[in-house]
Design a protein around this motif. Structure first.
Motif, PDB file in Angstrom:
ATOM      1  N   TRP A 239      -4.130  -2.736   8.470  1.00  0.00           N
ATOM      2  CA  TRP A 239      -3.819  -1.501   9.176  1.00  0.00           C
ATOM      3  C   TRP A 239      -5.098  -0.819   9.644  1.00  0.00           C
ATOM      4  CZ3 TRP A 239      -3.538  -2.296   3.991  1.00  0.00           C
ATOM      5  CH2 TRP A 239      -4.347  -1.531   3.174  1.00  0.00           C
ATOM      6  N   PRO A 240      -5.032  -0.139  10.797  1.00  0.00           N
ATOM      7  CA  PRO A 240      -6.136   0.702  11.238  1.00  0.00           C
ATOM      8  C   PRO A 240      -6.001   2.057  10.539  1.00  0.00           C
ATOM      9  CG  PRO A 240      -4.417   0.733  12.875  1.00  0.00           C
ATOM     10  CD  PRO A 240      -3.965  -0.201  11.775  1.00  0.00           C
ATOM     11  N   ASN A 241      -6.818   3.030  10.898  1.00  0.00           N
ATOM     12  CA  ASN A 241      -6.655   4.370  10.336  1.00  0.00           C
ATOM     13  C   ASN A 241      -5.226   4.843  10.561  1.00  0.00           C
ATOM     14  OD1 ASN A 241      -9.300   4.369   9.604  1.00  0.00           O
ATOM     15  ND2 ASN A 241      -9.994   5.713  11.230  1.00  0.00           N
ATOM     16  N   VAL A 242      -4.626   5.432   9.538  1.00  0.00           N
ATOM     17  CA  VAL A 242      -3.245   5.894   9.606  1.00  0.00           C
ATOM     18  C   VAL A 242      -3.219   7.403   9.399  1.00  0.00           C
ATOM     19  CG1 VAL A 242      -0.970   5.717   8.541  1.00  0.00           C
ATOM     20  CG2 VAL A 242      -2.403   3.685   8.738  1.00  0.00           C
ATOM     21  N   ALA A 243      -2.552   8.128  10.290  1.00  0.00           N
ATOM     22  CA  ALA A 243      -2.402   9.573  10.141  1.00  0.00           C
ATOM     23  C   ALA A 243      -1.311   9.835   9.109  1.00  0.00           C
ATOM     24  CB  ALA A 243      -2.038  10.205  11.476  1.00  0.00           C
TER      25      ALA A 243
ATOM     26  N   GLY B 249       1.600   5.043  11.486  1.00  0.00           N
ATOM     27  CA  GLY B 249       0.668   4.279  12.311  1.00  0.00           C
ATOM     28  C   GLY B 249       1.034   2.810  12.339  1.00  0.00           C
ATOM     29  N   LEU B 250       0.099   2.004  12.774  1.00  0.00           N
ATOM     30  CA  LEU B 250       0.323   0.560  12.874  1.00  0.00           C
ATOM     31  C   LEU B 250       0.105  -0.125  11.538  1.00  0.00           C
ATOM     32  CD1 LEU B 250      -1.603  -0.179  16.192  1.00  0.00           C
ATOM     33  CD2 LEU B 250       0.861   0.096  15.893  1.00  0.00           C
ATOM     34  N   GLY B 251       0.871  -1.161  11.313  1.00  0.00           N
ATOM     35  CA  GLY B 251       0.676  -2.041  10.178  1.00  0.00           C
ATOM     36  C   GLY B 251       1.098  -3.426  10.626  1.00  0.00           C
ATOM     37  N   THR B 252       0.339  -4.429  10.280  1.00  0.00           N
ATOM     38  CA  THR B 252       0.629  -5.789  10.730  1.00  0.00           C
ATOM     39  C   THR B 252       0.704  -6.718   9.529  1.00  0.00           C
ATOM     40  OG1 THR B 252      -0.601  -5.384  12.771  1.00  0.00           O
ATOM     41  CG2 THR B 252      -0.144  -7.667  12.216  1.00  0.00           C
TER      42      THR B 252
ATOM     43  N   VAL C  41       0.830  -1.197   0.000  1.00  0.00           N
ATOM     44  CA  VAL C  41       0.000   0.000   0.000  1.00  0.00           C
ATOM     45  C   VAL C  41       0.870   1.254   0.000  1.00  0.00           C
ATOM     46  CG1 VAL C  41      -1.775   1.240   1.297  1.00  0.00           C
ATOM     47  CG2 VAL C  41      -1.720  -1.236   1.357  1.00  0.00           C
ATOM     48  N   THR C  42       0.431   2.266  -0.759  1.00  0.00           N
ATOM     49  CA  THR C  42       1.038   3.593  -0.688  1.00  0.00           C
ATOM     50  C   THR C  42      -0.079   4.623  -0.578  1.00  0.00           C
ATOM     51  OG1 THR C  42       1.055   3.921  -3.070  1.00  0.00           O
ATOM     52  CG2 THR C  42       3.013   2.931  -2.108  1.00  0.00           C
TER      53      THR C  42
ATOM     54  N   SER D 293      -3.322  14.117   1.887  1.00  0.00           N
ATOM     55  CA  SER D 293      -3.340  14.639   3.256  1.00  0.00           C
ATOM     56  C   SER D 293      -4.536  14.053   3.991  1.00  0.00           C
ATOM     57  CB  SER D 293      -3.415  16.162   3.233  1.00  0.00           C
ATOM     58  OG  SER D 293      -4.593  16.575   2.575  1.00  0.00           O
ATOM     59  N   GLY D 294      -4.498  14.081   5.303  1.00  0.00           N
ATOM     60  CA  GLY D 294      -5.576  13.518   6.104  1.00  0.00           C
ATOM     61  C   GLY D 294      -5.328  12.063   6.427  1.00  0.00           C
ATOM     62  N   ASN D 295      -6.276  11.451   7.077  1.00  0.00           N
ATOM     63  CA  ASN D 295      -6.115  10.057   7.501  1.00  0.00           C
ATOM     64  C   ASN D 295      -6.368   9.094   6.351  1.00  0.00           C
ATOM     65  OD1 ASN D 295      -5.484  10.833  10.043  1.00  0.00           O
ATOM     66  ND2 ASN D 295      -7.481  10.415  10.922  1.00  0.00           N
TER      67      ASN D 295
END
Length: 93
Positions: free
Chosen positions: A57-61, A83-86, A35-36, A40-42
């Motif tokens: 992934w959850p919402n990423v800032a 943010g988090l990525g698994t 993913v890329t 701007s924004g989440n």
């Protein structure tokens, strides 16, 4: 003699486990899987399924720079993700 043989078998079993045998690898050989995001924004939560792995992934800032969680040169490369990525392996049969 019986105890000597038993001791050797226990030692051989322990040293084999301690070696860290590779039992499964994730396939990152194809470039540009993942993913890329450069807006701007989440970045909304989601998932991407690779050959034998799943990225979630959850919402990423994010900001206006390129944010990526993507394969490149046989590796999973993470840049400015924010943010988090698994990464989870697919089911091992």
């Amino acid at each position: 003699m019986r105890y000597l043989i038993l001791g050797f078998l226990v030692f051989a079993g322990v040293s084999r486990c301690a070696r860290g045998d590779l039992i499964y690898t994730m396939d990152f050989t194809t470039d540009a899987l993942g993913v890329t995001h450069s807006g701007s924004g989440n970045f909304a939560s989601g998932s991407y399924e690779g050959p034998n792995w799943i990225l979630t992934w959850p919402n990423v800032a994010t900001d206006t720079t390129q944010n990526s969680f993507q394969t490149s040169g046989g590796n999973m490369v993470v840049a400015d993700w924010g943010g988090l990525g698994t990464i989870t392996s697919s089911a091992i049969n």
